[in-house]
Scaffold this active site. Sequence first.
Site, PDB file in Angstrom:
ATOM      1  N   LYS A 264       0.840  -1.208   0.000  1.00  0.00           N
ATOM      2  CA  LYS A 264       0.000   0.000   0.000  1.00  0.00           C
ATOM      3  C   LYS A 264       0.873   1.256   0.000  1.00  0.00           C
ATOM      4  CE  LYS A 264      -3.283   2.598   2.947  1.00  0.00           C
ATOM      5  NZ  LYS A 264      -4.181   2.572   4.122  1.00  0.00           N
ATOM      6  N   ASP A 269      -2.652  10.162   3.789  1.00  0.00           N
ATOM      7  CA  ASP A 269      -4.053   9.767   3.954  1.00  0.00           C
ATOM      8  C   ASP A 269      -4.781  10.764   4.862  1.00  0.00           C
ATOM      9  OD1 ASP A 269      -6.477   8.534   4.135  1.00  0.00           O
ATOM     10  OD2 ASP A 269      -5.786   6.844   5.379  1.00  0.00           O
ATOM     11  N   LYS A 276     -10.315  12.779   8.173  1.00  0.00           N
ATOM     12  CA  LYS A 276      -9.899  12.355   9.518  1.00  0.00           C
ATOM     13  C   LYS A 276      -9.910  13.563  10.451  1.00  0.00           C
ATOM     14  CE  LYS A 276      -6.708   8.649   8.140  1.00  0.00           C
ATOM     15  NZ  LYS A 276      -7.380   7.530   8.830  1.00  0.00           N
ATOM     16  N   ASP A 287       1.540   6.410   5.675  1.00  0.00           N
ATOM     17  CA  ASP A 287       0.576   5.431   5.163  1.00  0.00           C
ATOM     18  C   ASP A 287       1.101   4.709   3.909  1.00  0.00           C
ATOM     19  OD1 ASP A 287      -1.825   4.148   5.675  1.00  0.00           O
ATOM     20  OD2 ASP A 287      -3.033   5.518   4.465  1.00  0.00           O
ATOM     21  N   ASP A 347     -12.233   7.166   3.602  1.00  0.00           N
ATOM     22  CA  ASP A 347     -11.054   6.887   4.430  1.00  0.00           C
ATOM     23  C   ASP A 347     -10.688   5.400   4.398  1.00  0.00           C
ATOM     24  OD1 ASP A 347      -8.943   7.454   6.061  1.00  0.00           O
ATOM     25  OD2 ASP A 347     -10.134   7.701   7.897  1.00  0.00           O
ATOM     26  N   GLU A 349      -9.574   3.744   2.019  1.00  0.00           N
ATOM     27  CA  GLU A 349      -9.026   3.873   0.664  1.00  0.00           C
ATOM     28  C   GLU A 349      -7.986   2.811   0.328  1.00  0.00           C
ATOM     29  OE1 GLU A 349      -7.764   5.351   3.205  1.00  0.00           O
ATOM     30  OE2 GLU A 349      -5.638   4.956   2.878  1.00  0.00           O
ATOM     31  N   ARG A 351      -7.841  -0.398   0.815  1.00  0.00           N
ATOM     32  CA  ARG A 351      -8.373  -1.602   0.188  1.00  0.00           C
ATOM     33  C   ARG A 351      -8.761  -1.373  -1.275  1.00  0.00           C
ATOM     34  NH1 ARG A 351     -12.881  -2.061   4.742  1.00  0.00           N
ATOM     35  NH2 ARG A 351     -11.197  -0.997   5.820  1.00  0.00           N
TER      36      ARG A 351
END
Length: 497
Positions: A264, A269, A276, A287, A347, A349, A351
Amino acid sequence: MIVVSNKKASQFSGDLLVFFVRQSEKKRPPVCSDKLVQERIDHAFELGDCQGKKEECLLIYPERVFDGVRAKRLLIVGLGGDELSRELFRRVGGVVAQKALALKAEKLFLVVPEELPFSASEMAECLSEGLILGAYRFRKYIKEEDDEKQGEIKRISLSVTDSAMAHVRKAVKRGVVAADAGIAVRNMANEPGNVWIPQAFAEYGRKIAEKGGIVSRILDVDEMQQLKMEGILGVGQGSAHPPKLVILEYRTGKNVPTLLLVGKGITFDSGGVSLKSGENMGDMKYDMCGGAAVMAAMEAVAEEKPGRLDIVALIPAAENLPSSTALKPGDIITQYGGKTVEVLNTDAEGRLILADALAYGVEQFKPDAVIDVATLTGAVIIGLGHHRTGLLSNNDELSTNILAAGERAGEPLWRLPLADEYREQLKSQVADLKNIGGRAAGTITAAAFLQEFVGKIPWAHLDIAGTAWNYTEKPYIPKGPSGIAARTLIEFIRSWK
Ligand code: BES
Ligand code: MN
Ligand code: ZN
């Protein structure tokens, strides 16, 4: 630089000479292989200052007349009295590195103890890892006046017996490659989000491919549009920095199995439109740690050139930001391969970008096993805290091998269940899947989402959200990003059967 030597400790006249000692049964001083040093230890023991406890340090300034030792400083480091382990040698390697930096010692000489029931090769391998990883600091963006200059270790000698030299050299090389990978991850992760944008992953991939051993290919927005990768495109569409899919291929040229790695690479993020809260949002520059781990593992692969398997790595890279062009809750996207997803929370994201990469990788490269690495869920921190990476898999043998690799690397994992029931939580009224499964079992439903895109192929997912940074400190792991997972992947590849 680490060299393996058969010189005697008495020949060393540098900054720091290091001996390791075991804690013996009660009321006995720890034993050292050097007679003169033993006298000092006995003396310190009488005063209650040296018991050889795990990671205990005793610093001695030998007088000029203290013949037998010409080094400027002498450091005695305890190994404790419990069973010896790879992790212990990594930890004491880190302790030595930190001491050396604090003392501004540049030339080090470590006597690898030969009388212990533990192989000299493994000791040297893990000491090397601990020394390199423990000396790591990220000070690129700090201007230093001369008088605040940090110490720097310039040369480390590991001394062993003649007969062990050849084996130990190979072991040290392994340790150095693994530690360098951990450091590469930390360097990528420490770059702030305004510097480490998706393009940075592309450039790093190209750079390591230029050194040889692997081939790189970067998919840009146009190509991803043609391939209908709306996960990566969707997550990246709110940012001015376009998303990329970095592909790295290592080929043996032989008829061997293929391993697919996916990492990933969310370079920041914010949560997107499902923004967030501000608290600790800055940490979300980390991230991309899964992508960095996969990238660094491939760099190590290019160097070690394993003979028993081909390896393909995919790093979907994007920045998750809110804007007028960003994905919104309720949007429906089509992942690579045609499955539709209702995006109820922007959020979730990770996946979405992983799903495209997994589906594409499985179809394109027909791998025999797949491992993905991702800072995927806050829920894994609730479940496992910061000292175990979450492992979720559809295959017991693959899981066993990854657990063993993590154990050897000092990066323990803990397997969580994955079963059909959990998929129910991902049912959507309007699409094939939705991208959130509610509060219950957040780490498992995230993995269940990914599983939809790998089919029946042996696959394992490493959720490193708890272990990639903060509260993971050890003598060889400073504050900030830990560099987790690269060494586990390298160990896994080395032990592939
Ligand atoms: N990158 C985060 C996960 C994360 C959270 C990593 C905290 C490290 C520390 C991920 O993209 C995310 O935001 N996940 C959400 C999923 C939820 C919306 C279903 C989460 O865990 O809250
Ligand atoms: Mn997120
Ligand atoms: Zn994320």
